[in-house]
Design a protein around this motif. Structure first.
Motif, PDB file in Angstrom:
ATOM      1  N   ALA A 105     -10.852  -2.423   0.089  1.00 31.50           N
ATOM      2  CA  ALA A 105      -9.708  -2.873   0.894  1.00 31.50           C
ATOM      3  C   ALA A 105      -8.767  -1.708   1.192  1.00 31.50           C
ATOM      4  CB  ALA A 105      -8.970  -3.992   0.159  1.00 31.50           C
ATOM      5  N   GLU A 106      -8.503  -0.884   0.194  1.00 29.38           N
ATOM      6  CA  GLU A 106      -7.607   0.265   0.397  1.00 29.38           C
ATOM      7  C   GLU A 106      -8.157   1.203   1.467  1.00 29.38           C
ATOM      8  OE1 GLU A 106      -5.315   3.767  -2.111  1.00 29.38           O
ATOM      9  OE2 GLU A 106      -7.084   2.817  -3.016  1.00 29.38           O
ATOM     10  N   SER A 107      -9.457   1.464   1.436  1.00 27.47           N
ATOM     11  CA  SER A 107     -10.064   2.339   2.447  1.00 27.47           C
ATOM     12  C   SER A 107      -9.881   1.777   3.846  1.00 27.47           C
ATOM     13  CB  SER A 107     -11.561   2.517   2.160  1.00 27.47           C
ATOM     14  OG  SER A 107     -11.747   3.221   0.961  1.00 27.47           O
ATOM     15  N   VAL A 108     -10.065   0.466   3.985  1.00 27.57           N
ATOM     16  CA  VAL A 108      -9.916  -0.171   5.299  1.00 27.57           C
ATOM     17  C   VAL A 108      -8.463  -0.095   5.770  1.00 27.57           C
ATOM     18  CG1 VAL A 108      -9.961  -2.435   6.452  1.00 27.57           C
ATOM     19  CG2 VAL A 108     -11.948  -1.629   5.169  1.00 27.57           C
ATOM     20  N   ILE A 109      -7.523  -0.349   4.876  1.00 26.86           N
ATOM     21  CA  ILE A 109      -6.109  -0.275   5.259  1.00 26.86           C
ATOM     22  C   ILE A 109      -5.770   1.142   5.705  1.00 26.86           C
ATOM     23  CG2 ILE A 109      -3.733  -0.376   4.385  1.00 26.86           C
ATOM     24  CD1 ILE A 109      -4.755  -2.690   2.514  1.00 26.86           C
ATOM     25  N   LEU A 116      -4.776  -6.247  11.329  1.00 26.77           N
ATOM     26  CA  LEU A 116      -4.322  -7.085  10.228  1.00 26.77           C
ATOM     27  C   LEU A 116      -5.362  -7.077   9.116  1.00 26.77           C
ATOM     28  CD1 LEU A 116      -2.268  -9.285   9.169  1.00 26.77           C
ATOM     29  CD2 LEU A 116      -3.799 -10.967  10.199  1.00 26.77           C
ATOM     30  N   VAL A 117      -4.893  -6.846   7.883  1.00 22.61           N
ATOM     31  CA  VAL A 117      -5.746  -6.933   6.711  1.00 22.61           C
ATOM     32  C   VAL A 117      -5.107  -7.954   5.771  1.00 22.61           C
ATOM     33  CG1 VAL A 117      -6.764  -5.717   4.750  1.00 22.61           C
ATOM     34  CG2 VAL A 117      -6.488  -4.530   6.949  1.00 22.61           C
ATOM     35  N   VAL A 118      -5.873  -8.958   5.386  1.00 21.23           N
ATOM     36  CA  VAL A 118      -5.413  -9.994   4.467  1.00 21.23           C
ATOM     37  C   VAL A 118      -5.972  -9.693   3.079  1.00 21.23           C
ATOM     38  CG1 VAL A 118      -5.475 -12.451   3.890  1.00 21.23           C
ATOM     39  CG2 VAL A 118      -5.261 -11.730   6.295  1.00 21.23           C
ATOM     40  N   LEU A 119      -5.078  -9.654   2.087  1.00 17.19           N
ATOM     41  CA  LEU A 119      -5.458  -9.461   0.687  1.00 17.19           C
ATOM     42  C   LEU A 119      -5.170 -10.778  -0.034  1.00 17.19           C
ATOM     43  CD1 LEU A 119      -3.857  -5.925   0.186  1.00 17.19           C
ATOM     44  CD2 LEU A 119      -6.223  -6.480   0.853  1.00 17.19           C
ATOM     45  N   ASP A 134       1.155   0.369  -8.778  1.00 14.90           N
ATOM     46  CA  ASP A 134       1.530   1.626  -8.127  1.00 14.90           C
ATOM     47  C   ASP A 134       0.543   2.010  -7.034  1.00 14.90           C
ATOM     48  OD1 ASP A 134       3.696   1.760  -9.813  1.00 14.90           O
ATOM     49  OD2 ASP A 134       2.840   3.298 -11.119  1.00 14.90           O
ATOM     50  N   SER A 135      -0.748   1.802  -7.288  1.00 10.76           N
ATOM     51  CA  SER A 135      -1.773   2.135  -6.301  1.00 10.76           C
ATOM     52  C   SER A 135      -1.644   1.260  -5.052  1.00 10.76           C
ATOM     53  CB  SER A 135      -3.162   1.962  -6.928  1.00 10.76           C
ATOM     54  OG  SER A 135      -4.161   2.093  -5.955  1.00 10.76           O
TER      55      SER A 135
END
Length: 189
Positions: A105-109, A116-119, A134-135
Motif C-alpha cells: 500500500a505504501e508503494s502505491v501511495i 484515491l487509495v483506501v486503507l 510513524d511509518s
C-alpha cells in the motif's frame, strides 16, 4: 419531531485554497466506516479517477459484496490479512501479513498513480502494534500532493486525527446485533 424552516439567503463561502489530496479518516464505534470509504471509491471511479483499495483484515480470497462489485467495475481491491484477530490461529503471522500489505500500500501511495487509495480497517494493525504509526504518518505526509488517502477503523490514534484533513467519527446509537438480529448478506458482507 420539530419542524424547521429551510435556510434561505445564506451567504455561500467559497474556499480560496488550492485543491490537493486529502487524508480522510472514518473512525468510531458506529457502523458505516468502510461503507463510507467505498462510497468515495465509487464516486472517484465514476469520475474516471484511478482507485485502489486495500483491506487489512480481509483474506485475499474474500468474496464479499464489495469485492464482487469492485471487480466488476475494474477497481482493484485486495485483502491483505487472514481475518480478524479473534479468529487468528497465529497472531505473529497476522502481523507479518499486515506489514507486507502495508509495504504494498505504501508503494502505491508514494508512486502517485492513483487518485484515491483506501486503507480499510488499517486502525486494527496500528492499534495492535503490527504497523508502526510513524511509518504510516510519514507516508501520508510525503505522498504526492494529488493523492487522496482514506483510512478506516475503530480507535484512530490522536496523531492520525491531528494529521487528517477530514475526520468523521461514527457513533453507535442503535445496532441490530444488540436486538439479536445476526449479520446479513448484503449488509455486513
Amino acid at each position: 419531531m420539530e419542524i424547521e424552516q429551510p435556510p434561505v439567503n445564506r451567504e455561500r463561502v467559497i474556499p480560496s485554497g488550492e485543491r490537493r489530496g486529502l487524508v480522510i479518516v472514518h473512525t468510531g464505534d458506529g457502523k458505516g466506516k468502510s461503507t463510507a470509504a467505498f462510497g468515495l471509491a465509487l464516486r472517484a471511479h465514476g469520475r474516471g479517477k484511478p482507485v485502489r483499495i486495500y483491506q487489512f483484515m480481509k483474506v485475499p480470497s474474500a468474496r464479499f459484496g464489495e469485492h464482487r462489485v469492485f471487480e466488476q467495475l475494474g477497481v482493484p481491491i485486495e485483502g491483505l490479512g487472514d481475518g480478524f484477530s479473534w479468529k487468528s490461529k497465529d497472531l505473529e503471522h497476522s502481523a507479518e501479513l499486515a506489514r507486507e500489505g502495508w509495504g504494498r500500500a505504501e508503494s502505491v501511495i508514494r508512486a502517485g498513480d492513483h487518485f484515491l487509495v483506501v486503507l480499510d480497517e488499517i486502525m486494527y494493525p496500528l492499534r495492535y502494534g503490527w504497523l508502526a504509526l510513524d511509518s504510516v504518518m510519514a507516508c501520508l505526509r510525503e505522498r504526492p500532493p494529488h493523492v487522496h488517502v482514506v483510512l478506516t477503523g475503530r480507535g484512530a490514534p490522536a496523531e492520525l486525527i491531528e494529521l487528517a484533513d477530514t475526520v468523521t467519527e461514527m457513533t453507535m446509537v442503535k445496532h441490530h446485533y444488540k436486538a439479536g438480529v445476526p449479520a446479513q448478506r448484503g449488509i455486513e458482507d
